[in-house]
Design an enzyme around this catalytic site. Structure first.
Site, PDB file in Angstrom:
ATOM      1  N   ARG A 100      32.776  52.671  48.084  1.00 59.34           N
ATOM      2  CA  ARG A 100      33.322  51.385  48.571  1.00 59.34           C
ATOM      3  C   ARG A 100      33.478  51.332  50.090  1.00 59.34           C
ATOM      4  NH1 ARG A 100      34.952  47.719  49.289  1.00 59.34           N
ATOM      5  NH2 ARG A 100      36.896  46.927  48.433  1.00 59.34           N
TER       6      ARG A 100
ATOM      7  N   TYR B 164      41.640  31.462  36.582  1.00 55.83           N
ATOM      8  CA  TYR B 164      41.229  31.697  37.979  1.00 55.83           C
ATOM      9  C   TYR B 164      40.460  30.509  38.541  1.00 55.83           C
ATOM     10  CZ  TYR B 164      42.676  36.572  37.597  1.00 55.83           C
ATOM     11  OH  TYR B 164      43.415  37.719  37.452  1.00 55.83           O
TER      12      TYR B 164
ATOM     13  N   ARG C 212      39.594  50.041  33.271  1.00 53.09           N
ATOM     14  CA  ARG C 212      39.570  50.321  34.718  1.00 53.09           C
ATOM     15  C   ARG C 212      39.430  51.806  35.024  1.00 53.09           C
ATOM     16  NH1 ARG C 212      41.330  46.500  38.667  1.00 53.09           N
ATOM     17  NH2 ARG C 212      40.752  44.461  37.868  1.00 53.09           N
TER      18      ARG C 212
ATOM     19  N   ARG D  54      39.575  52.382  42.372  1.00 50.36           N
ATOM     20  CA  ARG D  54      40.143  52.947  43.602  1.00 50.36           C
ATOM     21  C   ARG D  54      40.972  54.207  43.418  1.00 50.36           C
ATOM     22  NH1 ARG D  54      42.319  47.262  45.367  1.00 50.36           N
ATOM     23  NH2 ARG D  54      42.753  47.508  43.164  1.00 50.36           N
TER      24      ARG D  54
ATOM     25  N   ASP E  13      32.721  42.609  37.278  1.00 44.40           N
ATOM     26  CA  ASP E  13      33.997  41.896  37.284  1.00 44.40           C
ATOM     27  C   ASP E  13      33.866  40.655  36.417  1.00 44.40           C
ATOM     28  OD1 ASP E  13      36.689  42.084  38.889  1.00 44.40           O
ATOM     29  OD2 ASP E  13      36.223  39.960  38.617  1.00 44.40           O
TER      30      ASP E  13
HETATM   31  O1  CP3 Z   1      37.268  48.818  33.557  1.00 43.98           O
HETATM   32  C1  CP3 Z   1      36.392  49.153  34.373  1.00 43.98           C
HETATM   33  O2  CP3 Z   1      36.366  50.276  34.934  1.00 43.98           O
HETATM   34  C2  CP3 Z   1      35.247  48.188  34.643  1.00 43.98           C
HETATM   35  C3  CP3 Z   1      35.383  47.391  35.775  1.00 43.98           C
HETATM   36  C4  CP3 Z   1      36.251  46.142  35.817  1.00 43.98           C
HETATM   37  C5  CP3 Z   1      36.689  45.591  37.041  1.00 43.98           C
HETATM   38  N1  CP3 Z   1      37.285  44.402  36.790  1.00 43.98           N
HETATM   39  C6  CP3 Z   1      36.461  46.220  38.350  1.00 43.98           C
HETATM   40  C7  CP3 Z   1      37.274  45.805  39.503  1.00 43.98           C
HETATM   41  C8  CP3 Z   1      36.682  45.285  34.795  1.00 43.98           C
HETATM   42  C9  CP3 Z   1      36.549  45.424  33.296  1.00 43.98           C
HETATM   43  C10 CP3 Z   1      37.335  44.182  35.446  1.00 43.98           C
HETATM   44  C11 CP3 Z   1      37.887  43.028  34.727  1.00 43.98           C
HETATM   45  C12 CP3 Z   1      38.770  42.103  35.419  1.00 43.98           C
HETATM   46  N2  CP3 Z   1      38.648  41.597  36.682  1.00 43.98           N
HETATM   47  C13 CP3 Z   1      39.900  41.493  34.838  1.00 43.98           C
HETATM   48  C14 CP3 Z   1      40.350  41.675  33.417  1.00 43.98           C
HETATM   49  C15 CP3 Z   1      40.838  43.032  33.186  1.00 43.98           C
HETATM   50  C16 CP3 Z   1      42.289  43.156  33.115  1.00 43.98           C
HETATM   51  O3  CP3 Z   1      42.832  43.972  33.899  1.00 43.98           O
HETATM   52  O4  CP3 Z   1      42.919  42.516  32.249  1.00 43.98           O
HETATM   53  C17 CP3 Z   1      40.484  40.652  35.788  1.00 43.98           C
HETATM   54  C18 CP3 Z   1      41.713  39.811  35.610  1.00 43.98           C
HETATM   55  C19 CP3 Z   1      39.675  40.715  36.943  1.00 43.98           C
HETATM   56  C20 CP3 Z   1      39.840  39.973  38.211  1.00 43.98           C
HETATM   57  C21 CP3 Z   1      40.056  40.873  39.327  1.00 43.98           C
HETATM   58  N3  CP3 Z   1      39.100  41.680  39.890  1.00 43.98           N
HETATM   59  C22 CP3 Z   1      41.266  41.068  40.034  1.00 43.98           C
HETATM   60  C23 CP3 Z   1      42.575  40.385  39.716  1.00 43.98           C
HETATM   61  C24 CP3 Z   1      40.998  41.994  41.036  1.00 43.98           C
HETATM   62  C25 CP3 Z   1      41.916  42.410  42.132  1.00 43.98           C
HETATM   63  C26 CP3 Z   1      42.907  43.365  41.674  1.00 43.98           C
HETATM   64  C27 CP3 Z   1      42.585  44.694  42.248  1.00 43.98           C
HETATM   65  O5  CP3 Z   1      42.735  45.681  41.523  1.00 43.98           O
HETATM   66  O6  CP3 Z   1      42.231  44.730  43.460  1.00 43.98           O
HETATM   67  C28 CP3 Z   1      39.648  42.410  40.912  1.00 43.98           C
HETATM   68  C29 CP3 Z   1      38.940  43.410  41.735  1.00 43.98           C
HETATM   69  C30 CP3 Z   1      38.364  44.580  41.020  1.00 43.98           C
HETATM   70  N4  CP3 Z   1      37.693  44.542  39.820  1.00 43.98           N
HETATM   71  C31 CP3 Z   1      38.370  45.921  41.491  1.00 43.98           C
HETATM   72  C32 CP3 Z   1      37.684  46.691  40.554  1.00 43.98           C
HETATM   73  C33 CP3 Z   1      37.359  48.169  40.609  1.00 43.98           C
HETATM   74  C34 CP3 Z   1      38.955  46.395  42.820  1.00 43.98           C
HETATM   75  C35 CP3 Z   1      37.939  46.077  43.870  1.00 43.98           C
HETATM   76  C36 CP3 Z   1      37.930  47.044  45.023  1.00 43.98           C
HETATM   77  O7  CP3 Z   1      38.648  46.778  45.987  1.00 43.98           O
HETATM   78  O8  CP3 Z   1      37.164  48.020  44.963  1.00 43.98           O
END
Ligand code: CP3
Length: 354
Positions: free
Chosen positions: A45, A158, A32, A36, A81
């Site tokens: 965003r 999910y 990640r 944000r 994602d």
């Molecule tokens: O690592 C990186 O920088 C690459 C980008 C990346 C995202 N999601 C961007 C994202 C990666 C590798 C993921 C994987 C992901 N997505 C996982 C597995 C990773 C882990 O943490 O174990 C999971 C469970 C998800 C599902 C997901 N996507 C959730 C639960 C959420 C909401 C939580 C949150 O932080 O808001 C997301 C959204 C998400 N994926 C965001 C980002 C940057 C936030 C979106 C935003 O509002 O800009």
């Protein structure tokens, strides 16, 4: 530093560490690392919603580059994602403000399963290979590019629950109460994920990471019997793709003894398992990736840096350490603390590089 040794590019350093070969210092990237906590990400965003960002290759490439420019990481990770795969299979995905992901039509029965479409990643997820090509064309400093996918079980969590959950009780009930539907879903997911990762490699990904975020909910024997076979399917289908494979089971300290049969090059390790313990439990030569507690980045920078230095020393007990967090960067993380930790890692010198 020995003059006869080559200067490693960031990509070489990352790939050598994945293969368990000595490096001048461990490669560094953070799960990640885009998101944000970065003001420049929030600026992008403010103009587009999250899924549009994922689906617009030039924008996905731009936010992939942001942490590389700011921190000098050795590897980029594709901005996307894990849930775009179930969306491509036909589920309606949304990200509500501050709520996390939601599927309007979760998969709970055999009939629900029959609604899922087989995917052709080149067609149904074409924006991902397009983003990978755009990233490869514009990497600022020869970084490696990591592709990724959700592991079948975490995607099933999910898809069956329909949203985030602390226990994901629905899929874990299905696993025992409706074994056939569970196995059929997991088979479909293993095939889709393997096809998807192969498409990423073909487009230029240098390595792939499988995120099994919720695997740690399961006890070891249940994981070994009901999840591992599908992870193995994905990894085996990537056997001849020529790229290192990283498997990350968050909260999976108790699963480490069971990971031995998977055959991945790199194991992601969260902050609960010391790297030394992980290495003892993994097959010899498996590289380890981790494992600073991301919460430390919320506190004093000197505490985070001191802990990072301990992890760097521990990781250097053997070749094959990729410095990372034990899970993703938290949204309230100050970028300056990330800089301090990354600088400490980039300044470390491995005792195996002589
Ligand atoms: O690592 C990186 O920088 C690459 C980008 C990346 C995202 N999601 C961007 C994202 C990666 C590798 C993921 C994987 C992901 N997505 C996982 C597995 C990773 C882990 O943490 O174990 C999971 C469970 C998800 C599902 C997901 N996507 C959730 C639960 C959420 C909401 C939580 C949150 O932080 O808001 C997301 C959204 C998400 N994926 C965001 C980002 C940057 C936030 C979106 C935003 O509002 O800009």
């Amino acid at each position: 530093l020995n003059e006869s040794l080559p200067n490693l590019t960031k990509r070489d350093r990352f790939l050598r560490a994945c293969r368990g070969q000595p490096c001048d210092r461990p490669p560094v990237w953070f799960m990640r690392q885009a998101g944000r906590f970065l003001p420049e990400y929030r600026e992008v965003r403010a103009k587009v919603d999250f899924l549009t960002l994922c689906k617009t290759p030039d924008l996905a490439a731009e936010v992939t580059f942001q942490p590389l420019r700011r921190f000098g990481f050795d590897a980029a990770i594709l901005f996307s994602d894990i849930l775009v795969v179930p969306e491509a299979m036909g589920l309606k995905l949304s990200f509500g403000a501050g709520e996390g992901p939601r599927f309007a039509d979760p998969v709970r029965t055999r009939d629900d399963l029959a609604r899922l479409r087989p995917i052709d990643p080149g067609r149904d997820l074409a924006y991902v290979p397009a983003a990978i090509r755009a990233i490869k064309a514009g990497l600022p400093d020869g970084e490696a590019l990591i592709g990724f996918a959700g592991a079948p079980f975490t995607l099933a969590c999910y898809m069956v629950e329909g949203e985030g959950s602390a226990s994901f009780a629905r899929v874990r009930t299905m696993m025992h109460a409706d074994r056939e539907t569970y196995d059929a879903l997991m088979r479909r997911l293993a095939d889709a994920v393997a096809d998807y990762l192969l498409a990423q490699v073909e487009a230029g990904a240098d390595a792939v990471q499988l995120f099994d975020t919720w695997a740690g909910l399961l006890d070891g024997p249940t994981w070994a019997a009901r999840v591992a076979p599908y992870v193995r399917t994905v990894l085996e289908r990537l056997d001849h793709a020529g790229v290192p494979r990283i498997y990350f089971a968050a909260g999976g300290a108790h699963l480490l003894p069971h990971l031995a049969t998977l055959g991945m090059e790199v194991a992601g390790v969260d902050w609960r398992s010391p790297l030394t313990v992980a290495r003892e439990l993994l097959p010899p030569g498996t590289a380890v990736q981790g494992n600073l507690d991301p919460v430390l980045l919320l506190g004093p920078a000197d505490t985070a840096v001191a802990r990072a230095r301990e992890i760097l020393v521990e990781g250097d007990a053997a070749p094959g350490h990729i410095f990372n967090l034990g899970h993703g960067v938290l949204p309230d993380t100050p970028p300056a603390t990330v800089s301090a930790v990354v600088e400490a890692a980039r300044g470390f010198r491995s005792r195996h590089w002589t």
